[in-house]
Design a protein around this motif. Structure first.
Motif, short mmCIF file in Angstrom:
data_model
loop_
_atom_site.label_atom_id
_atom_site.label_comp_id
_atom_site.label_asym_id
_atom_site.label_seq_id
_atom_site.Cartn_x
_atom_site.Cartn_y
_atom_site.Cartn_z
N HIS A 186 -3.38 -15.50 1.95
CA HIS A 186 -2.28 -14.80 1.28
C HIS A 186 -2.73 -13.91 0.12
N TYR A 187 -4.01 -13.52 0.08
CA TYR A 187 -4.47 -12.68 -1.04
C TYR A 187 -3.71 -11.35 -1.09
N GLY A 188 -3.43 -10.78 0.09
CA GLY A 188 -2.74 -9.49 0.12
C GLY A 188 -1.37 -9.58 -0.52
N GLU A 189 -0.63 -10.62 -0.18
CA GLU A 189 0.72 -10.79 -0.74
C GLU A 189 0.64 -11.03 -2.26
N LEU A 190 -0.32 -11.84 -2.66
CA LEU A 190 -0.49 -12.10 -4.10
C LEU A 190 -0.81 -10.82 -4.85
N ALA A 191 -1.72 -10.02 -4.28
CA ALA A 191 -2.10 -8.75 -4.94
C ALA A 191 -0.88 -7.85 -5.07
N GLY A 192 -0.04 -7.83 -4.04
CA GLY A 192 1.18 -7.01 -4.09
C GLY A 192 2.06 -7.42 -5.26
N ARG A 193 2.17 -8.73 -5.49
CA ARG A 193 3.00 -9.22 -6.62
C ARG A 193 2.39 -8.86 -7.96
N LEU A 194 1.04 -8.94 -8.03
CA LEU A 194 0.38 -8.70 -9.32
C LEU A 194 0.30 -7.22 -9.66
N ALA A 195 0.38 -6.38 -8.62
CA ALA A 195 0.07 -4.96 -8.81
C ALA A 195 0.92 -4.31 -9.90
N ALA A 196 2.17 -4.78 -10.04
CA ALA A 196 3.06 -4.15 -11.04
C ALA A 196 2.58 -4.46 -12.46
N THR A 198 -0.85 -5.69 -13.33
CA THR A 198 -2.29 -5.58 -13.64
C THR A 198 -3.07 -5.03 -12.46
N PRO A 199 -4.13 -4.28 -12.71
CA PRO A 199 -4.99 -3.87 -11.59
C PRO A 199 -5.66 -5.09 -10.96
N GLU A 214 -8.00 -5.03 3.60
CA GLU A 214 -6.67 -5.53 3.97
C GLU A 214 -5.78 -5.75 2.75
N ILE A 215 -6.38 -5.83 1.56
CA ILE A 215 -5.59 -6.09 0.35
C ILE A 215 -5.13 -4.74 -0.22
N VAL A 216 -3.98 -4.34 0.24
CA VAL A 216 -3.46 -3.00 -0.06
C VAL A 216 -3.19 -2.87 -1.57
N GLY A 217 -3.62 -1.77 -2.12
CA GLY A 217 -3.35 -1.50 -3.54
C GLY A 217 -4.42 -2.02 -4.48
N ALA A 218 -5.37 -2.81 -3.94
CA ALA A 218 -6.45 -3.34 -4.78
C ALA A 218 -7.66 -2.42 -4.70
N VAL A 219 -8.51 -2.49 -5.71
CA VAL A 219 -9.79 -1.77 -5.69
C VAL A 219 -10.77 -2.65 -4.92
N ASN A 220 -11.38 -2.11 -3.90
CA ASN A 220 -12.28 -2.91 -3.07
C ASN A 220 -13.73 -2.72 -3.51
N ALA A 221 -14.28 -3.72 -4.18
CA ALA A 221 -15.68 -3.65 -4.65
C ALA A 221 -16.63 -4.34 -3.66
N CYS A 222 -16.10 -4.89 -2.56
CA CYS A 222 -16.94 -5.67 -1.63
C CYS A 222 -18.04 -4.78 -1.04
#
Ligand code: SF4
Length: 329
Positions: A186-196, A198-199, A214-222
């Protein structure tokens, strides 16, 4: 004469061995370390370490011939003592082939190969269990990592390019794990909630790049930073959300607050957060949990409820609590 520590287990295990390195160095001077090529950069900058000897047990140095060749190289160094936290036959044989006169290992490893045998505590955190090899008291030493100024600069430049300036808050997420059943879905859903608020920056190796996408809206450093640069980035995060995997221990070593999600394993196995204030979450009341010491590649029952039932709401609340705790500090 220099002491040798042989630790060729997973990355997280190597991070958890840094207190043992510090304890041995405090008693006998900086140590040499045999470890995997992947883990070598993590420990080569550690102040307790004199030199790192990479051992590519799966490829270049594989097999009996590779082990004997490395044994000969180590023998030429004339080490006085070897600490053997990894309980494998290969580790025990390597110290013997290197003809190191004092070989210190655990009772549940290969005691016939050792000259000094320590009891490995059953309970407690893995850091304390490893420190028992040097007969150091628990909590005398904590895991630490030491990214260089250049690592810090690269991590800072990466964040700046993503619009996260020096001192700006962000949450890091580490959704990967070698063991598939330990990946929280559920990282994607969590990131969606946090996006408003914090980055969000996703950390991991090249093998985690697709998970990061797959984690939309996050910065992907992988896969875009080295291990030490990733450690530097985690060190700048407000908090790390992670599975029971190596980034948890990297965050511990970098002093970053942790919210960890546990599925098929339990923090009580000794690999959970070490500090008070860090949080370990898991589903309660599930009869099949825990099902493995390490976490199977996939759920043997097929439903993977230990992870799927851990709702993003619960993790988001824990993040809020951890942040509030930090604000009060
Ligand atoms: S058997 Fe239970 S604990 Fe193991 S992976 Fe499946 S849901 Fe998780």
């Amino acid at each position: 004469m220099t002491s040798l520590v042989i630790q060729t287990a997973f990355l997280g295990d190597v991070v958890l061995t840094t207190p043992l390195l510090a304890a041995v160095a405090a008693r006998h001077g900086p140590v040499d370390v045999v470890t995997t090529p992947a883990a070598a950069p993590l420990v080569e900058t550690h102040p307790a370490v004199r030199r790192v000897v990479p051992y590519d047990k799966r490829w270049r140095d594989r097999g009996w011939a590779g082990l004997r060749a490395l044994g000969r190289r180590l023998r030429a160094e004339g080490y006085e003592r070897a600490y053997l936290p990894h309980r494998s036959l290969r580790t025990a044989a390597l110290a013997l082939l290197a003809r190191i006169p004092a070989r210190i290992g655990f009772h549940d490893g290969w005691p016939f190969f050792y000259t000094e045998v320590r009891r490995r505590p059953v309970d407690g955190h893995e850091v304390d269990r490893l420190l028992a090899l040097a007969e150091e008291p628990s909590a005398a030493y904590a895991p630490t990592l030491h990214p260089t100024l250049d690592d810090e600069r690269v991590a800072g430049a990466f964040l700046a390019a993503a619009g996260i300036g020096e001192g700006a808050g962000f949450v890091a997420m580490a959704p990967g794990s070698i063991w598939g059943s330990k990946r929280w879905p559920h990282y994607g859903e969590l990131a969606g909630r946090l996006a408003a608020q914090t980055p969000v920056v996703v950390v991991g190796g090249p093998e985690d790049a697709a998970l990061g996408e797959e984690i939309v809206g996050a910065v992907n450093a992988c896969g875009k930073l080295t291990l030490r640069q990733s450690a530097a980035l985690i060190g700048r995060a407000e908090l790390l959300v992670t599975n029971d995997s190596a980034p948890l221990h990297v965050a511990t070593a970098m002093g970053t607050p942790i919210v960890a999600v546990f599925g098929p394993t339990l923090p009580e196995f000794g690999f959970g957060p070490l500090r008070s204030g860090d949080m370990a979450l898991g589903v309660t009341g599930l009869a099949c949990r825990p099902c493995s010491r390490h976490g199977p590649p996939r759920c043997p029952l097929g439903h993977h409820r230990c992870m799927r039932d851990l709702a993003p709401d619960v993790v988001a609340t824990a993040i809020e609590e951890a942040r509030a705790l930090r604000r009060r500090d």
